[in-house]
Motif scaffolding. Structure first.
Motif, PDB file in Angstrom:
ATOM      1  N   ASN A   1      45.389 -25.642  27.310  1.00 31.33           N
ATOM      2  CA  ASN A   1      45.895 -25.389  25.950  1.00 31.33           C
ATOM      3  C   ASN A   1      45.433 -26.459  24.967  1.00 31.33           C
ATOM      4  N   THR A   2      45.548 -27.734  25.346  1.00 31.06           N
ATOM      5  CA  THR A   2      45.175 -28.810  24.430  1.00 31.06           C
ATOM      6  C   THR A   2      43.661 -28.866  24.236  1.00 31.06           C
TER       7      THR A   2
ATOM      8  N   ALA B   1      42.756 -26.024  21.782  1.00 33.94           N
ATOM      9  CA  ALA B   1      43.131 -26.376  20.420  1.00 33.94           C
ATOM     10  C   ALA B   1      42.150 -27.401  19.836  1.00 33.94           C
TER      11      ALA B   1
ATOM     12  N   HIS C   1      43.780 -34.681  24.270  1.00 37.69           N
ATOM     13  CA  HIS C   1      43.119 -33.379  24.216  1.00 37.69           C
ATOM     14  C   HIS C   1      42.783 -32.849  25.604  1.00 37.69           C
TER      15      HIS C   1
ATOM     16  N   GLU D   1      38.847 -25.555  18.994  1.00 38.90           N
ATOM     17  CA  GLU D   1      39.004 -24.694  17.819  1.00 38.90           C
ATOM     18  C   GLU D   1      39.100 -25.508  16.529  1.00 38.90           C
ATOM     19  N   ASN D   2      39.718 -26.681  16.599  1.00 38.26           N
ATOM     20  CA  ASN D   2      39.876 -27.523  15.410  1.00 38.26           C
ATOM     21  C   ASN D   2      38.622 -28.309  15.064  1.00 38.26           C
TER      22      ASN D   2
END
Length: 84
Positions: A74-75, A78, A69, A81-82
């Motif tokens: 970007n990671t 994500a 992560h 957000e998850n």
């Protein structure tokens, strides 16, 4: 650039006191550690704490999954957000 990614870049700069680095200097898919931005393990701890505090997400410091992560903006975006 999404608002979250812009926030993350600013958080990285402020948390790690990166002088002479702007949000525009950090590419969304650029590696944050070793290559790319060149952060180290101490930077990872500081950044992890800042992200945990700012976004109220649980981060397992010793997990290989967590390392994935933290590969790029970007990671990280994500992951946040998850896990909101």
């Amino acid at each position: 650039m999404s608002e979250l990614k812009a926030e993350l870049k600013q958080l990285i700069i402020e948390t790690l006191d990166l002088e002479d680095v702007t949000a525009a200097d950090i590419a969304d898919d650029e590696a944050l550690f070793i290559d790319g931005l060149g952060l180290d393990s101490i930077d990872a701890l500081e950044l992890g704490l800042a992200i945990k505090k700012a976004y109220d997400v649980k981060i397992d410091a010793n997990s290989d999954e967590t390392k994935k992560h933290f590969e790029s903006v970007n990671t990280l975006a994500a992951f946040i957000e998850n896990n909101k």
